[in-house]
Design a protein around this motif. Sequence first.
Motif, mmCIF file in Angstrom:
data_model
loop_
_atom_site.group_PDB
_atom_site.id
_atom_site.type_symbol
_atom_site.label_atom_id
_atom_site.label_comp_id
_atom_site.label_asym_id
_atom_site.label_seq_id
_atom_site.Cartn_x
_atom_site.Cartn_y
_atom_site.Cartn_z
ATOM 1 N N GLY A 121 0.827 -1.197 0.000
ATOM 2 C CA GLY A 121 0.000 0.000 0.000
ATOM 3 C C GLY A 121 0.866 1.254 0.000
ATOM 4 O O GLY A 121 1.966 1.280 0.562
ATOM 5 N N TYR A 122 0.367 2.300 -0.640
ATOM 6 C CA TYR A 122 1.169 3.514 -0.757
ATOM 7 C C TYR A 122 1.475 4.131 0.600
ATOM 8 O O TYR A 122 2.572 4.651 0.827
ATOM 9 N N GLU A 123 0.520 4.073 1.522
ATOM 10 C CA GLU A 123 0.766 4.635 2.852
ATOM 11 C C GLU A 123 1.915 3.918 3.550
ATOM 12 O O GLU A 123 2.780 4.549 4.171
ATOM 13 N N ASP A 124 1.941 2.591 3.453
ATOM 14 C CA ASP A 124 3.028 1.824 4.065
ATOM 15 C C ASP A 124 4.346 2.101 3.361
ATOM 16 O O ASP A 124 5.403 2.194 4.000
ATOM 17 N N PHE A 125 4.293 2.223 2.038
ATOM 18 C CA PHE A 125 5.512 2.546 1.293
ATOM 19 C C PHE A 125 6.053 3.901 1.723
ATOM 20 O O PHE A 125 7.224 4.048 2.062
ATOM 21 N N ARG A 126 5.185 4.881 1.732
ATOM 22 C CA ARG A 126 5.614 6.245 2.006
ATOM 23 C C ARG A 126 6.071 6.432 3.448
ATOM 24 O O ARG A 126 7.010 7.190 3.725
ATOM 25 N N SER A 127 5.433 5.737 4.397
ATOM 26 C CA SER A 127 5.799 5.879 5.798
ATOM 27 C C SER A 127 7.259 5.526 6.034
ATOM 28 O O SER A 127 7.977 6.225 6.758
ATOM 29 N N VAL A 128 7.707 4.429 5.443
ATOM 30 C CA VAL A 128 9.090 3.988 5.633
ATOM 31 C C VAL A 128 10.064 4.919 4.924
ATOM 32 O O VAL A 128 11.116 5.292 5.473
#
Length: 312
Positions: A114-121
């Motif tokens: 998911g983009y949110e998980d990608f972006r968070s890291v």
Amino acid sequence: MAMRNFKGRVAVITGAGRGLGRAYALLLGSLGAKVVVNDPGGAVRGDGPDASIAQSVVDEILAAGGEAIANTDSVATPEGGRAIVQAALDTWGRIDVLIHNAGNVRYGKIRDIGYEDFRSVVDVHLMGAFHVVQAAFPPMQDAGYGRIVLTSSIGGIYGNKACVNYGMAKSGMIGLANVAALEGEDCNVKCNVIVPSAVTRMAEGIDTSQYPPMEPGLVAPAVAWLAHEDCSISGEMIAAIAGRVARMFIAETPGVYQPSWTLDEVAEAAPRFLDNAEILDFGLHGHVDHITYSFGMATRGQAPLMNNTVDN
């Protein structure tokens, strides 16, 4: 022989509430550094902040006779990065050492993360590094001194499955460190990358029963050396895993030259330019040296002599 210390130095360490960062903070604090212990105190995924995590490390440093303050700002925003560095400047009027260790983990494969998980890291590891480096660079340059240590990973150097966000962010440390090392060259600001491996909470779910001793304390001395005034290297990657310390680097083969190419000629030449019997290690000024070397081949039609080759 006099023991090296950090007396009079101010160190900012992100992600210093647990694991590797905590080990760095305790070691530098025990060696005389004044330490900003930065950690929002979140879970491994980065959510659920807890201010007591950073304060507990500060309490340990104070109990041992050192000086430290807690900071819970997030590296994930430019404002957070500036606030973390400003905490050192407001308290002690300087920043000598920056160790960016803050991190989170959200697993996912390329096809379904998911983009949110990608972006968070990416925001914590990569953008977080930029945010604190950009904030620390001016006062370090103005003072004519600074030591920056950025954290990569074997997952960033060699890759690993199901953590594309982590791998991309950690490989980005190489580019940032190289630029910081070059821009800091004239003002004694050195920047290097640590590639650490240790059993911390980020190893949850992995069977570590057969691992050799890999506590964070085995990595901390290598980081302390990179952060010390006696460290003369810049733009390097140093690995520390299970008691082993090693230099890691990007290299090239000598390559093959001819004045023009076709697709078939490149395919036929591949075994020669892929051959790693001889490796070229260009180092910090590799951007210029890579071009100079390549232009030399074009001018002479053959590889110029190098004195920094590594036999493989």
